[in-house]
Design a protein around this motif. Structure first.
Motif, PDB file in Angstrom:
ATOM      1  N   SER A 140      29.953  13.130  43.407  1.00  0.00           N
ATOM      2  CA  SER A 140      31.056  12.208  43.024  1.00  0.00           C
ATOM      3  C   SER A 140      30.434  10.771  43.324  1.00  0.00           C
ATOM      4  CB  SER A 140      31.530  12.506  45.032  1.00  0.00           C
ATOM      5  OG  SER A 140      32.233  11.375  45.130  1.00  0.00           O
ATOM      6  N   SER A 141      31.015   9.965  43.222  1.00  0.00           N
ATOM      7  CA  SER A 141      30.788   8.626  43.515  1.00  0.00           C
ATOM      8  C   SER A 141      30.497   8.250  45.087  1.00  0.00           C
ATOM      9  CB  SER A 141      31.502   7.990  42.798  1.00  0.00           C
ATOM     10  OG  SER A 141      32.954   7.715  44.336  1.00  0.00           O
ATOM     11  N   LEU A 142      30.613   9.295  45.676  1.00  0.00           N
ATOM     12  CA  LEU A 142      30.250   8.965  47.429  1.00  0.00           C
ATOM     13  C   LEU A 142      28.829  10.111  47.449  1.00  0.00           C
ATOM     14  CD1 LEU A 142      33.301   9.803  49.228  1.00  0.00           C
ATOM     15  CD2 LEU A 142      33.061   7.259  48.059  1.00  0.00           C
ATOM     16  N   GLY A 143      28.145  10.415  46.787  1.00  0.00           N
ATOM     17  CA  GLY A 143      26.868  10.572  46.190  1.00  0.00           C
ATOM     18  C   GLY A 143      26.043   9.805  46.057  1.00  0.00           C
ATOM     19  N   GLN A 144      26.020   8.426  46.191  1.00  0.00           N
ATOM     20  CA  GLN A 144      25.411   7.838  45.229  1.00  0.00           C
ATOM     21  C   GLN A 144      25.029   6.491  46.071  1.00  0.00           C
ATOM     22  OE1 GLN A 144      24.415   8.344  41.635  1.00  0.00           O
ATOM     23  NE2 GLN A 144      26.274   9.952  41.340  1.00  0.00           N
ATOM     24  N   GLU A 145      23.993   6.016  46.506  1.00  0.00           N
ATOM     25  CA  GLU A 145      23.210   5.870  46.837  1.00  0.00           C
ATOM     26  C   GLU A 145      23.406   4.003  47.619  1.00  0.00           C
ATOM     27  OE1 GLU A 145      21.502   7.351  45.400  1.00  0.00           O
ATOM     28  OE2 GLU A 145      19.669   9.078  46.676  1.00  0.00           O
ATOM     29  N   ASP A 146      24.082   3.438  45.821  1.00  0.00           N
ATOM     30  CA  ASP A 146      24.332   2.556  46.082  1.00  0.00           C
ATOM     31  C   ASP A 146      25.761   1.767  46.293  1.00  0.00           C
ATOM     32  OD1 ASP A 146      25.444   3.085  44.136  1.00  0.00           O
ATOM     33  OD2 ASP A 146      25.180   1.911  42.104  1.00  0.00           O
ATOM     34  N   ASN A 147      26.985   3.581  46.319  1.00  0.00           N
ATOM     35  CA  ASN A 147      27.527   3.006  47.142  1.00  0.00           C
ATOM     36  C   ASN A 147      27.759   2.811  48.797  1.00  0.00           C
ATOM     37  OD1 ASN A 147      30.849   3.980  47.980  1.00  0.00           O
ATOM     38  ND2 ASN A 147      30.956   5.277  46.419  1.00  0.00           N
ATOM     39  N   PRO A 148      28.711   1.777  48.789  1.00  0.00           N
ATOM     40  CA  PRO A 148      28.820   2.010  50.412  1.00  0.00           C
ATOM     41  C   PRO A 148      29.232   2.954  51.412  1.00  0.00           C
ATOM     42  CG  PRO A 148      30.372   0.572  49.214  1.00  0.00           C
ATOM     43  CD  PRO A 148      29.040   0.959  48.196  1.00  0.00           C
ATOM     44  N   ASN A 149      29.629   3.716  50.877  1.00  0.00           N
ATOM     45  CA  ASN A 149      30.333   4.777  51.615  1.00  0.00           C
ATOM     46  C   ASN A 149      30.143   6.285  51.143  1.00  0.00           C
ATOM     47  OD1 ASN A 149      32.401   3.792  52.891  1.00  0.00           O
ATOM     48  ND2 ASN A 149      33.826   3.352  50.957  1.00  0.00           N
ATOM     49  N   PHE A 150      28.247   5.985  50.865  1.00  0.00           N
ATOM     50  CA  PHE A 150      27.391   6.737  50.226  1.00  0.00           C
ATOM     51  C   PHE A 150      27.343   7.883  51.540  1.00  0.00           C
ATOM     52  CE2 PHE A 150      22.723   8.555  51.206  1.00  0.00           C
ATOM     53  CZ  PHE A 150      23.323   9.009  49.963  1.00  0.00           C
ATOM     54  N   THR A 151      27.342   9.308  51.423  1.00  0.00           N
ATOM     55  CA  THR A 151      27.176  10.352  52.078  1.00  0.00           C
ATOM     56  C   THR A 151      26.583  11.245  51.862  1.00  0.00           C
ATOM     57  OG1 THR A 151      29.771   9.896  53.084  1.00  0.00           O
ATOM     58  CG2 THR A 151      29.079  11.915  53.611  1.00  0.00           C
ATOM     59  N   LYS A 152      25.728  11.676  52.179  1.00  0.00           N
ATOM     60  CA  LYS A 152      24.147  12.375  51.537  1.00  0.00           C
ATOM     61  C   LYS A 152      24.528  13.341  51.385  1.00  0.00           C
ATOM     62  CE  LYS A 152      19.477  14.117  52.559  1.00  0.00           C
ATOM     63  NZ  LYS A 152      18.470  13.905  52.675  1.00  0.00           N
ATOM     64  N   LEU A 153      25.659  14.187  52.351  1.00  0.00           N
ATOM     65  CA  LEU A 153      26.170  15.666  51.950  1.00  0.00           C
ATOM     66  C   LEU A 153      26.857  16.328  50.178  1.00  0.00           C
ATOM     67  CD1 LEU A 153      27.199  17.611  55.329  1.00  0.00           C
ATOM     68  CD2 LEU A 153      24.832  17.419  54.046  1.00  0.00           C
ATOM     69  N   TYR A 154      27.424  14.918  49.604  1.00  0.00           N
ATOM     70  CA  TYR A 154      27.707  15.258  48.708  1.00  0.00           C
ATOM     71  C   TYR A 154      26.708  15.168  47.137  1.00  0.00           C
ATOM     72  CZ  TYR A 154      32.779  13.820  49.898  1.00  0.00           C
ATOM     73  OH  TYR A 154      33.630  13.289  50.118  1.00  0.00           O
ATOM     74  N   LYS A 155      25.462  15.128  47.794  1.00  0.00           N
ATOM     75  CA  LYS A 155      24.715  15.542  46.889  1.00  0.00           C
ATOM     76  C   LYS A 155      24.478  16.963  46.735  1.00  0.00           C
ATOM     77  CE  LYS A 155      20.974  12.527  46.347  1.00  0.00           C
ATOM     78  NZ  LYS A 155      19.934  11.505  46.807  1.00  0.00           N
ATOM     79  N   TYR A 156      24.573  17.918  47.859  1.00  0.00           N
ATOM     80  CA  TYR A 156      24.579  19.150  47.769  1.00  0.00           C
ATOM     81  C   TYR A 156      24.966  19.645  47.306  1.00  0.00           C
ATOM     82  CZ  TYR A 156      20.802  18.099  52.181  1.00  0.00           C
ATOM     83  OH  TYR A 156      19.909  17.924  52.754  1.00  0.00           O
ATOM     84  N   ALA A 157      24.413  20.908  46.561  1.00  0.00           N
ATOM     85  CA  ALA A 157      25.698  21.919  45.922  1.00  0.00           C
ATOM     86  C   ALA A 157      25.855  23.079  47.033  1.00  0.00           C
ATOM     87  CB  ALA A 157      25.232  22.693  44.631  1.00  0.00           C
ATOM     88  N   ASP A 158      27.146  24.129  46.691  1.00  0.00           N
ATOM     89  CA  ASP A 158      26.749  24.850  47.405  1.00  0.00           C
ATOM     90  C   ASP A 158      26.631  24.813  49.078  1.00  0.00           C
ATOM     91  OD1 ASP A 158      26.564  27.442  45.362  1.00  0.00           O
ATOM     92  OD2 ASP A 158      24.472  27.018  45.059  1.00  0.00           O
ATOM     93  N   LEU A 159      27.946  23.891  49.716  1.00  0.00           N
ATOM     94  CA  LEU A 159      28.435  23.057  50.588  1.00  0.00           C
ATOM     95  C   LEU A 159      28.706  24.564  51.544  1.00  0.00           C
ATOM     96  CD1 LEU A 159      29.454  19.652  50.439  1.00  0.00           C
ATOM     97  CD2 LEU A 159      27.365  20.578  51.881  1.00  0.00           C
ATOM     98  N   ASP A 160      29.700  25.086  50.951  1.00  0.00           N
ATOM     99  CA  ASP A 160      29.762  26.373  50.874  1.00  0.00           C
ATOM    100  C   ASP A 160      29.016  27.072  52.045  1.00  0.00           C
ATOM    101  OD1 ASP A 160      32.486  25.114  50.943  1.00  0.00           O
ATOM    102  OD2 ASP A 160      33.109  27.107  49.280  1.00  0.00           O
ATOM    103  N   ALA A 161      27.905  27.635  51.483  1.00  0.00           N
ATOM    104  CA  ALA A 161      27.325  28.684  52.423  1.00  0.00           C
ATOM    105  C   ALA A 161      26.130  27.598  52.907  1.00  0.00           C
ATOM    106  CB  ALA A 161      26.713  29.126  50.267  1.00  0.00           C
ATOM    107  N   LEU A 162      25.745  26.226  52.774  1.00  0.00           N
ATOM    108  CA  LEU A 162      24.966  25.854  53.431  1.00  0.00           C
ATOM    109  C   LEU A 162      25.913  25.716  55.211  1.00  0.00           C
ATOM    110  CD1 LEU A 162      22.646  23.941  54.059  1.00  0.00           C
ATOM    111  CD2 LEU A 162      23.863  21.447  53.243  1.00  0.00           C
ATOM    112  N   ILE A 163      27.320  25.049  54.977  1.00  0.00           N
ATOM    113  CA  ILE A 163      27.671  25.297  56.064  1.00  0.00           C
ATOM    114  C   ILE A 163      28.185  26.041  56.594  1.00  0.00           C
ATOM    115  CG2 ILE A 163      30.400  24.233  57.119  1.00  0.00           C
ATOM    116  CD1 ILE A 163      30.054  22.329  55.147  1.00  0.00           C
ATOM    117  N   GLU A 164      28.002  27.055  56.509  1.00  0.00           N
ATOM    118  CA  GLU A 164      27.907  28.600  56.784  1.00  0.00           C
ATOM    119  C   GLU A 164      26.598  29.367  57.631  1.00  0.00           C
ATOM    120  OE1 GLU A 164      30.705  32.505  57.716  1.00  0.00           O
ATOM    121  OE2 GLU A 164      30.907  30.744  56.622  1.00  0.00           O
TER     122      GLU A 164
END
Length: 373
Positions: A140-164
């Motif tokens: 997602s574009s929100l996972g790009q550091e130059d985006n003012p709404n950058f959110t690091k977790l958008y760089k993570y894959a398997d987020l369902d598993a990570l959060i669980e």
């Protein structure tokens, strides 16, 4: 479920030690927070008679140092600074508290309950969850550091598993440091603690590296020409374990282009112009000593696809089957070292947690004890 009598005895003893010195929980938390801060809520959880939490052994040592000193100081003293009389009281109290804790651990091992996950209840040490990184072209574009709404977790894959897994491990180990990292952020400091590897070899190079180091685990993950978005498992005897696809019943007018499928990591969902549905994934769940520090562990939660990764994680986090699965692991692998390949059914796009009591869900099992027989 009511707490065990052993757990209640330790909780009462800790409360009585504090009350005997007329300390509040806040004052005790401050006294015990010499190196790592302890919250008042943590003290309360250790003293609870309805839902007591098990303190790490090093915390009981701090209790013994503090309450074995006469008069009780405002901070935990160093053992080398104790007087002979204080040292005798410290040793006596320390043995008592450790014995109470050992009684609880023995009771938990022989009769696991749904209130805790003993596989993920660590005695001490840092815990690092290492999660794969989404390739830039699929991020997602929100996972790009130059985006003012950058959110690091958008760089993570398997987020369902990570959060669980993150929530479960944090709840089971309130006094230990738990963190998550991308493979590119992993340092030697992380590798010397407890490691939980989430995801496969394609996007998690730490998993790929460690699977090569863990020679005793007779399971490997490898790429094959007929799968573009996942890697199958192969056991040492040459057997391969693959996902199951079926032709989709939903009509699809136009098949996506190859470039679109590559960008979405969805090439395996199509065979030519035929859309397919994933109905069964394969999960790897393994626990081994950390090769960089044998007092710590490595846990691998992996799959051919993300449904398998989530199925591996939920094996011991899903409260509908966790108790049975913990009991199965304790009975089948008393040494605590094992490797399991499991069938993960996918229904309406959702991964179904494997119940280990169902033999058909267990595709391959290994432990060092098996090889010794």
């Amino acid at each position: 479920m009511a707490p065990s009598p052993e757990a209640v005895r330790l909780a009462r003893r800790l409360r009585d030690l504090r009350a005997s010195e007329r300390l509040t929980q806040k004052e005790l938390a401050r006294a015990l927070s010499a190196e790592v801060r302890i919250a008042v809520a943590t003290i309360s959880s250790w003293e609870s008679e309805t839902n007591p939490k098990l303190p790490p052994e090093e915390r009981l040592r701090s209790y013994a140092l503090l309450f074995g000193t006469n008069p009780v100081p405002s901070r935990v003293p160093r053992e080398q600074d104790l007087t002979p009389a204080d040292r005798e009281r410290f040793n006596t109290l320390h043995r008592e508290l450790v014995n109470l804790r050992d009684d609880i651990r023995h009771q938990q091992t022989s009769a696991p309950s749904s209130n805790s996950s003993y596989t993920f209840d660590f005695e001490s040490g840092r815990i690092t969850l290492i999660c794969p990184e989404v390739p830039e072209d699929g991020r997602s574009s929100l996972g790009q550091e130059d985006n003012p709404n950058f959110t690091k977790l958008y760089k993570y894959a398997d987020l369902d598993a990570l959060i669980e897994m993150w929530g479960h491990v944090r709840a089971s180990n309130p006094e230990l440091r738990v963190r998550h990292r991308l493979p590119s952020e992993v340092s030697a400091d992380h590798l010397s603690g407890h490691l939980i590897l989430i995801g496969g070899i394609a996007w998690n190079r730490v998993t790929s590296r460690l699977l090569r180091v863990l020679d005793n685990l007779p399971i490997r993950q490898l790429s094959v020409p007929d799968l573009a978005d996942g890697e199958i498992f192969r056991s040492r005897d040459g057997r391969e374990y693959r996902p199951v696809w079926e032709e989709s019943k939903d009509p699809e007018d136009d098949a996506p282009t190859r470039a679109e499928l590559e960008a979405d990591q969805a090439q395996d969902a199509w065979r030519g112009d035929t859309r397919r549905e994933l109905v069964e994934d394969v999960a790897l769940f393994a626990r081994l000593p950390n090769p960089f520090n044998h007092s710590r562990t490595i846990t691998i939660c992996n799959g051919v696809y993300s449904r398998g990764v989530l199925g591996a994680v939920r094996t011991l986090t899903d409260d509908s089957v966790r108790e049975r699965n913990e009991a199965y692991l304790a009975d089948r692998f008393p040494g605590g070292v094992f490797g399991l390949l499991m069938r993960v059914s996918v229904v309406n796009g959702e991964a179904v947690t494997p119940d280990l009591e169902i033999a058909d869900n267990r595709l391959f099992e290994w432990s060092p004890e098996d090889e010794a027989e």
